[in-house]
Design an enzyme around this catalytic site. Structure first.
Site, PDB file in Angstrom:
ATOM      1  N   ASN A 246       0.823  -1.211   0.000  1.00 51.64           N
ATOM      2  CA  ASN A 246       0.000   0.000   0.000  1.00 51.64           C
ATOM      3  C   ASN A 246       0.852   1.253   0.000  1.00 51.64           C
ATOM      4  O   ASN A 246       1.935   1.272   0.573  1.00 51.64           O
ATOM      5  CB  ASN A 246      -0.864   0.076   1.276  1.00 51.64           C
ATOM      6  CG  ASN A 246      -1.834  -1.080   1.411  1.00 51.64           C
ATOM      7  OD1 ASN A 246      -2.290  -1.629   0.418  1.00 51.64           O
ATOM      8  ND2 ASN A 246      -2.141  -1.457   2.639  1.00 51.64           N
TER       9      ASN A 246
ATOM     10  N   ASP B 273       1.035   4.430   1.855  1.00 53.54           N
ATOM     11  CA  ASP B 273       0.479   4.941   3.116  1.00 53.54           C
ATOM     12  C   ASP B 273       0.416   6.470   3.104  1.00 53.54           C
ATOM     13  O   ASP B 273       1.403   7.137   2.770  1.00 53.54           O
ATOM     14  CB  ASP B 273       1.353   4.507   4.306  1.00 53.54           C
ATOM     15  CG  ASP B 273       1.176   3.041   4.668  1.00 53.54           C
ATOM     16  OD1 ASP B 273       0.370   2.352   4.016  1.00 53.54           O
ATOM     17  OD2 ASP B 273       1.862   2.592   5.617  1.00 53.54           O
TER      18      ASP B 273
ATOM     19  N   GLY C 237       1.752  -1.262   3.645  1.00 54.73           N
ATOM     20  CA  GLY C 237       1.070  -2.524   3.332  1.00 54.73           C
ATOM     21  C   GLY C 237       1.696  -3.596   4.207  1.00 54.73           C
ATOM     22  O   GLY C 237       2.924  -3.692   4.276  1.00 54.73           O
TER      23      GLY C 237
ATOM     24  N   THR D 279       0.798 -10.677  20.229  1.00 53.61           N
ATOM     25  CA  THR D 279       1.591  -9.487  20.555  1.00 53.61           C
ATOM     26  C   THR D 279       0.715  -8.558  21.393  1.00 53.61           C
ATOM     27  O   THR D 279      -0.482  -8.404  21.121  1.00 53.61           O
ATOM     28  CB  THR D 279       2.090  -8.774  19.286  1.00 53.61           C
ATOM     29  OG1 THR D 279       0.960  -8.390  18.490  1.00 53.61           O
ATOM     30  CG2 THR D 279       3.000  -9.664  18.462  1.00 53.61           C
TER      31      THR D 279
ATOM     32  N   GLY E  57       4.885  -6.671  25.307  1.00 47.63           N
ATOM     33  CA  GLY E  57       5.678  -7.717  24.658  1.00 47.63           C
ATOM     34  C   GLY E  57       4.833  -8.715  23.907  1.00 47.63           C
ATOM     35  O   GLY E  57       3.872  -8.331  23.227  1.00 47.63           O
TER      36      GLY E  57
ATOM     37  N   ASP F 101       4.273  -5.503  12.008  1.00 49.45           N
ATOM     38  CA  ASP F 101       4.907  -6.070  10.807  1.00 49.45           C
ATOM     39  C   ASP F 101       6.410  -6.251  11.024  1.00 49.45           C
ATOM     40  O   ASP F 101       7.000  -7.217  10.525  1.00 49.45           O
ATOM     41  CB  ASP F 101       4.665  -5.166   9.596  1.00 49.45           C
ATOM     42  CG  ASP F 101       3.181  -4.991   9.311  1.00 49.45           C
ATOM     43  OD1 ASP F 101       2.422  -5.944   9.574  1.00 49.45           O
ATOM     44  OD2 ASP F 101       2.781  -3.903   8.856  1.00 49.45           O
TER      45      ASP F 101
ATOM     46  N   LYS G  71      10.261   5.617  15.726  1.00 47.12           N
ATOM     47  CA  LYS G  71      10.392   6.512  14.575  1.00 47.12           C
ATOM     48  C   LYS G  71       9.064   6.557  13.821  1.00 47.12           C
ATOM     49  O   LYS G  71       8.287   5.591  13.883  1.00 47.12           O
ATOM     50  CB  LYS G  71      11.463   5.979  13.617  1.00 47.12           C
ATOM     51  CG  LYS G  71      12.876   6.105  14.122  1.00 47.12           C
ATOM     52  CD  LYS G  71      13.818   5.689  13.011  1.00 47.12           C
ATOM     53  CE  LYS G  71      15.232   5.503  13.520  1.00 47.12           C
ATOM     54  NZ  LYS G  71      16.038   4.751  12.563  1.00 47.12           N
TER      55      LYS G  71
ATOM     56  N   GLY H 218       6.352   6.290  10.722  1.00 46.84           N
ATOM     57  CA  GLY H 218       6.188   5.441   9.540  1.00 46.84           C
ATOM     58  C   GLY H 218       6.417   3.978   9.851  1.00 46.84           C
ATOM     59  O   GLY H 218       6.755   3.591  10.973  1.00 46.84           O
TER      60      GLY H 218
HETATM   61  O1  RIB Z   1       0.506  -2.646   9.581  1.00 47.58           O
HETATM   62  C1  RIB Z   1       0.671  -1.345   9.083  1.00 47.58           C
HETATM   63  C2  RIB Z   1       0.189  -1.288   7.672  1.00 47.58           C
HETATM   64  O2  RIB Z   1      -1.185  -1.537   7.665  1.00 47.58           O
HETATM   65  C3  RIB Z   1       0.361   0.062   7.016  1.00 47.58           C
HETATM   66  O3  RIB Z   1       1.597   0.196   6.378  1.00 47.58           O
HETATM   67  C4  RIB Z   1      -0.831   0.128   6.095  1.00 47.58           C
HETATM   68  O4  RIB Z   1      -0.494   0.070   4.744  1.00 47.58           O
HETATM   69  C5  RIB Z   1      -1.716  -1.055   6.463  1.00 47.58           C
HETATM   70  O5  RIB Z   1      -1.593  -2.085   5.564  1.00 47.58           O
END
Ligand code: RIB
Length: 338
Positions: A17, A19, A45, A228, A233, A261, A294, A296
């Site tokens: 994606n 963002d 994404g 999570t 933690g 992620d 940070k 993003g």
């Molecule tokens: O997990 C974060 C992500 O969720 C973002 O980068 C956004 O694109 C959504 O997919």
């Protein structure tokens, strides 16, 4: 950027994606308008984020996805390639619209996200199945990672194809969607956060104690499971054992976008290196905690050296790698003293 050591293949099937991240003080109420403090346009994404997080830690990553033939798609592909992710299996859809995510980040660092799937829904069952079988064939310890910003049929196909080819399946069920029991049974591990865990078990999971209860319920249905729990933690269990990994304290949580992620990407890389689930969860917690400091998603992910690891240590094996990981507060102190 190429990996200089042997690591099992990591196949990520997922979303990519563009963002649009806005900073606002608090979530607007219904009917309310709020003014943003700023706007960040970043690659995102869940699939692309996890691929990048794994590659930053020197995982050997192939990404299976679809983007549109638009500027956003070209930008996302460039970013992935610059991180060393193999994008040969990212299809560019003629006249397709690349996925978009509208992300609001609040003063607390927490976020809420709305995704417009676009070409993420253009992945086909045939292409995903064939590509996983081809990429995983003859590879020892291949790891397949999939998340849920995709159509249900694609998630199921990914897990079944991984199973057929002997690869290990990591399912990050984010956002939550109901899946068949036979699919959940093949996950190793199933990774969810508190919100997704709550949907899965049908009662609120909100801290380490409730996560431990949820784990006991879920572990009977799958090979292994990880929940999570943000600053608390992560808790994990497989058929034999279970445990909890606390997160290091973070003084200022800047942006939690994509921290989950970072966790999944790190987990995949270390499982592909042969780490135990507990060892991989420990690295995942460090990576996720690093990412909240940070703004993003991808831009906040750690390298091996950010986590106090180096490539030789990574080659030597996860047990040694674990010993060298410094808690974040110690890293902070080292930086201050320099
Ligand atoms: O997990 C974060 C992500 O969720 C973002 O980068 C956004 O694109 C959504 O997919």
């Amino acid at each position: 950027m190429t990996s200089t050591y042997a690591s099992a293949s990591i196949i990520v099937v997922g979303s990519a994606n563009q963002d649009y991240i806005v900073r606002v003080s608090t979530p607007p109420g219904l009917g309310e308008t709020v003014l943003a403090k700023n706007l960040l346009k970043q690659p995102g994404g869940k699939g692309a984020n996890q691929a990048v997080a794994a590659a930053r830690l020197r995982g050997n990553v192939s990404f299976i996805a679809s983007v549109g033939d638009d500027a956003d798609g070209a930008f996302l592909l460039r970013e992935l390639r610059s991180e060393g992710v193999d994008t040969t299996n990212v299809e560019i859809i003629n006249r397709g619209r690349t996925g978009i995510a509208l992300v609001s980040v609040y003063d607390s660092g927490e976020n809420s996200i709305t995704v417009v799937p676009g070409t993420n829904f253009a992945l086909t069952v045939e292409r995903v199945e064939q590509t996983i079988l081809r990429l995983a064939q003859g590879k020892d310890n291949a790891v397949m990672v999939v998340q849920a910003e995709l159509l249900t049929g694609i998630i199921e196909t990914s897990i079944l194809a991984a199973e057929k080819s002997g690869a290990r399946s990591i399912l990050n069920l984010a956002p939550y969607q109901p899946l068949r029991k036979e699919i959940i049974a093949l996950c190793d591990p199933l990774v969810v956060n508190e919100v997704e865990a709550s949907s899965l078990v049908g009662w609120p999971v909100f801290n380490a104690a409730t996560a431990a209860q949820a784990i006991e319920q879920i572990r009977r249905f799958t090979r292994s499971v990880v929940i999570t729990i943000g600053p608390e933690g992560a808790s994990w269990a497989d058929r034999q054992s279970s445990g909890h990994v606390p997160a290091p304290f973070v003084e200022e949580v800047v942006d939690t976008t994509g921290a989950g992620d970072a966790f999944v990407g790190a987990l995949a890389t270390f499982l592909a290196k042969g780490a135990t689930l507990e060892e991989a969860v420990k690295v995942g917690v460090q990576a996720g905690t690093f990412a909240v400091r940070k703004p993003g998603a991808q831009s906040s992910y750690p390298t091996l050296s950010d986590l106090g690891l180096d490539e030789t240590v990574a080659v030597a094996g996860p047990a040694k790698a674990m010993a060298k990981i410094q808690p974040l507060h110690e890293l902070d102190r080292d930086l201050r003293e320099k």
